[in-house]
Design an enzyme around this catalytic site. Structure first.
Site, PDB file in Angstrom:
ATOM      1  N   HIS A 206       0.829  -1.197   0.000  1.00  0.00           N
ATOM      2  CA  HIS A 206       0.000   0.000   0.000  1.00  0.00           C
ATOM      3  C   HIS A 206       0.869   1.254   0.000  1.00  0.00           C
ATOM      4  O   HIS A 206       0.423   2.314  -0.453  1.00  0.00           O
ATOM      5  CB  HIS A 206      -0.905   0.034   1.237  1.00  0.00           C
ATOM      6  N   ASP A 278      -4.355  -6.387  -7.685  1.00  0.00           N
ATOM      7  CA  ASP A 278      -4.621  -5.743  -6.402  1.00  0.00           C
ATOM      8  C   ASP A 278      -4.979  -4.291  -6.717  1.00  0.00           C
ATOM      9  O   ASP A 278      -4.799  -3.824  -7.849  1.00  0.00           O
ATOM     10  CB  ASP A 278      -3.387  -5.845  -5.504  1.00  0.00           C
TER      11      ASP A 278
END
Length: 525
Positions: A206, A278
């Protein structure tokens, strides 16, 4: 502000060949670009732009915790989506365990992967996953971004941890296969993640690009076995990890690597289902390649569906990607055949979900306490370690609970409640709870004297998550145990550090695990 439809430029209005027919790019090419997107959105009902896009070719949507109130509301939401496009792929990230979107308001009533791996009963894992699939299917969800097939070989991993079935590749492989079998028999497509394996990392994708240092031999024996098992089990989708894997491609993260997606996953492992990225807006991609360019690179590398919306959930963001895909085909950056192939795979997944839904019987539903099989499994997962001395178990009266809260894990989310205090109060009325984070403690980790004083004359329970990863937490627990050696430690993360005269491990911070621990503490299990 939501984007408004804009006319396509002259380049996009050229004729092109699709399936042997010459068609107008002003309609068909944007439709194909929308087909491979799976955007998120705000609210508990579909916004106008999502409804409009479904009519314009949008292939799927991704639901997040912000979209979920309860199963009945989700059923209404998905019915509204299907009124616009009956075969829309409706996805959610429901690993159960710590990562729950469907039960985010109360916490998961089912244990997560590490708890199931600790029990090591594949039949139970399959049954729990079937229970998840049945509930999701009844709510109109057709694709689940789960299971996590990563081998958590690095206990310091900041983002996987209890989301993995464990550190043994063979164990992870057999439970990954069982979970997929159970979920898909419940009518929902599974999506194993994060290919080719996010377990041996010390960085969260992230925020940056993790690097898998394994050589190819270790990749074959550690990271890849669960994905081979997933493919053998018939998994419908696999999610890419934004990981640099130099043993396969020293230049590009897996999501953008043709060597990883086309050569390894498709060619060598033989996967023929949908490759989903993702979340494409994660910094591991956008900080180095850009939002639009990263999307185009992922499709060119072999991805079929682009997940977006965890952070960027507006029409403008989705439209930027649609336009970038169209422009890339027009200028030759993205081959037409690759986009057509990706859209076809999404169509095939949609057809699979429609067929699977057609064979489902009625869903009996769960009561307000959630999944009975989930709680039964959570009870089996709890482990107690006794170091000696007098251990006051079960507790004989109200306790004082101190919960030490680590920094938020982005994948887990901040909205999901956790902890032992609430369920223990239900079983032992009068129990009190305090929650501390690092900022609440002075240097050296000395717990405030008032908190320890509040435990005078009653049992003290110290609740932690991943104690081994947080020095401030470890110091605070050490100080508390010095003052109260009889304190009971409950670890709701990865139980690497076992401390105290009595230590309970739940292998996850779920509602089910918390209830199981509270029952053991109260002597009602």
């Amino acid at each position: 502000m939501a984007a408004t439809a804009q006319p396509w430029g002259p380049a996009e209005c050229l004729l092109w060949n699709y399936g042997g027919l010459m068609t107008d790019r002003s309609g068909e090419l944007p439709r194909l670009a929308a087909q491979v997107l799976q955007p998120g959105f705000e609210g508990t009902t579909p916004p106008a732009w999502i409804r409009r896009w479904l009519g314009e070719g949008l292939g799927g949507v991704a639901l997040f915790a912000r979209n979920v109130e309860d199963p009945e509301q989700v059923s209404r939401l998905t019915a509204a989506l299907r009124a616009e496009r009956p075969d829309v792929v409706v996805a959610i990230d429901e690993e159960a365990g710590d990562v729950t979107r469907f039960e985010s308001r109360r916490g998961s009533s089912r244990p997560g992967n590490l708890a199931l791996g600790t029990i090591d009963d594949p039949a139970l894992t399959e049954a729990v996953a079937r229970d998840i699939g049945a509930e999701l299917a009844a709510a109109g969800i057709t694709l689940n971004y789960a299971p996590d097939a990563d081998v958590n070989s690095n206990p310091g991993n900041p983002v996987i941890g209890v989301r993995s079935f464990g550190a043994d590749p063979a164990l992870v492989a057999r439970h990954t296969a069982a979970w997929i079998t159970g979920l898909q028999s419940g009518g929902v497509a599974a999506c194993a993640k994060h290919f080719p394996g996010h377990g041996d990392t010390s960085v969260d994708s992230h925020v940056d690009v993790p690097r898998i240092a394994s050589d190819r031999d270790r990749l074959d024996t550690c990271e890849l076995p669960p994905f081979r098992a997933a493919i053998a089990a018939g998994v419908q989708a696999i999610m890419t990890g934004h990981l640099l894997v130099p043993a396969v491609d020293p230049r590009h993260p897996a999501t953008l690597s043709r060597l990883v997606l086309s050569d390894l996953l498709r060619g060598e492992l033989g996967f023929n289902g949908v490759i989903v990225t993702d979340a494409i807006e994660m910094k591991a991609i956008t900080d180095r390649y850009g939002f639009e360019a990263g999307t185009v690179r992922a499709l060119a590398a072999g991805a079929d569906a682009i997940c977006i919306g965890g952070e960027l959930s507006d029409e403008d963001s989705a439209d930027r990607l649609r336009r970038a895909i169209v422009a890339a085909v027009v200028d030759g950056t993205l081959p037409e055949e690759r986009l057509v192939e990706a859209a076809k795979r999404v169509d095939e997944l949609a057809a699979w979900t429609m067929q699977s839904r057609s064979g489902l019987g009625p869903w009996a539903g769960h009561g307000p306490d959630g999944s009975p099989i989930g709680l039964a499994a959570a009870r089996r997962a709890v482990r107690v370690t006794v170091a000696g001395g007098h251990v006051p178990l079960p507790l004989t009266g109200p306790a004082h609970v101190i919960e030490f809260a680590p920094p938020r894990n982005i994948a887990i989310g901040a909205e999901t409640p956790w902890g032992v205090g609430a369920p223990l109060t239900d079983l032992l009325p009068g129990t009190t709870t305090a929650r501390l984070d690092e900022a609440d403690l002075p240097a050296g980790g000395e717990p405030p004297a008032a908190l320890l004083a509040a435990a005078a004359g009653r049992s003290l329970v110290l609740v932690v998550r991943d104690l081994h990863r947080h020095p401030w937490m470890a110091a605070a627990v050490d100080r508390a145990l010095s003052a109260r050696p009889d304190a009971i430690v409950v670890e709701m993360g990865l139980p690497v550090t076992v401390t105290g005269q009595a230590h309970l491990a739940t292998y996850g911070a779920t509602r089910a695990g918390a209830r199981a621990a509270a029952e053991l503490l109260a002597g009602t299990s």
